[in-house]
Write an enzyme that holds these catalytic residues in place. Structure first.
Site, PDB file in Angstrom:
ATOM      1  CD  GLU A  18      -8.678   0.177   3.961  1.00 25.69           C
ATOM      2  OE1 GLU A  18      -7.907   0.131   2.987  1.00 25.69           O
ATOM      3  OE2 GLU A  18      -8.493  -0.469   5.017  1.00 25.69           O
ATOM      4  CD  GLU A  39      -2.768  -1.430   2.378  1.00 28.04           C
ATOM      5  OE1 GLU A  39      -2.817  -0.509   3.222  1.00 28.04           O
ATOM      6  OE2 GLU A  39      -3.413  -2.488   2.505  1.00 28.04           O
TER       7      GLU A  39
END
Length: 304
Positions: free
Chosen positions: A273, A71
């Site tokens: 997110e 990520e």
């Protein structure tokens, strides 16, 4: 409004944001007298884990990125937020309608832009980035040298499953019972130096609120075990207005950084997110992610 750029490096024709790129960007930001940095710990491979601070206020708002290796785009996005904030302060401009001079006086922004530098470099550069753990990471990865799905730190521990908030529940139900590319919570809580550094910082700073940036799903997780304060719902709805992201109060998950913060401090904590798709998100999503989420960054500073 969008004008921010972020330094990236390229390998094989694709943009990436690795540890060396972060260090380059931090060096550039340090030329501003109101930007402070300090090393809060070191990764397994002895890379510095850096906290950046901006502000004069006693109210600390903390943000972090790249708990999970694949990520890594979150580090680029958060550093773009910081750069935009610095430019607005320097030029005495407003940001998303907010007077940043007032935010600077009232708050102190704390940012750890890359919690897991070893893992990020492993995802982006392959096994050679693991140094003396090279053979071990290949073994943990099932013999594969494709590390694109690796989330853990270099020892195969998922750093966002390391915190003592029902950690035992995660230990029992997580499938990996030994180091793995993802989801292994460790043999006990806070065994990893990266998680230890963040935990120690959080205790020392007494943060007013925390925001942890992850990918993906365009959702904002904001509650844990009914320990979140009433004002969290109002704030997350403001975040949703800016971003279009969906607020989600509870998920069946424990032992994360945000879980631990809410559980122990009973204050606002959010997991954002960013983006949508399959991790690792392509860097082509950077501009859209930034435009969607810059309002979250500024609103979090404003609502103190």
């Amino acid at each position: 409004m969008y004008k921010c750029t972020v330094h990236t490096m390229k390998q094989g024709g694709r943009a990436m944001y690795d540890f060396s790129t972060l260090m380059h960007d931090l060096d550039q930001l340090r030329c501003h007298s109101f930007v402070r940095t300090q090393e809060i710990g070191q990764s397994v491979l002895k890379k510095p884990i850096v906290e950046l601070q901006i502000g004069e206020g006693e109210t600390y708002v903390h943000m972090n990125a790249s708990f999970h290796a694949n990520e890594w785009i979150t580090s680029a996005v958060v550093m773009a937020f910081v750069r935009e904030y610095v430019e607005a302060l320097q030029n005495k401009q407003h940001l998303c309608g907010y007077d940043v001079q007032q935010l600077y006086k009232r708050t102190t922004l704390s940012v750890v832009p890359m919690v897991n530098p070893d893992g990020v470099d492993l995802v982006l550069h392959g096994k050679k980035a693991a140094q003396h753990y090279e053979d071990e990471v290949v073994r943990i990865n099932g013999g594969s040298e494709d590390f694109s799905q690796w989330k853990a730190n270099i020892r195969g521990v998922d750093l966002n499953n390391q915190f003592p908030a029902k950690w035992e529940v995660e230990k029992e139900r997580k499938i990996p019972k030994a180091p793995a590319p993802r989801d292994f919570p460790g043999f006990s809580p806070l065994t990893e130096p990266e998680a230890q550094a963040i935990a120690t910082l959080t205790k020392e700073r007494d943060f007013f609120k925390v925001l942890a940036f992850h990918t993906q799903g365009k959702e904002i997780y904001w509650g844990y075990e009914r320990c979140e304060p009433p004002e969290a719902e109002e704030e997350v709805n403001e975040f949703a207005k800016w971003s279009g992201y969906v607020p989600v109060r509870y998920i069946d998950s424990h032992a994360g950084y945000r879980d631990w913060f809410i559980f122990n401090w009973k204050r606002c904590g959010y997991t954002i997110e960013l983006g949508e798709g399959v991790n690792p998100l392509p860097f082509s999503q950077f501009h859209n992610i930034y435009k969607d989420s810059i309002g979250i960054f500024v609103t979090a500073l404003a609502r103190t």
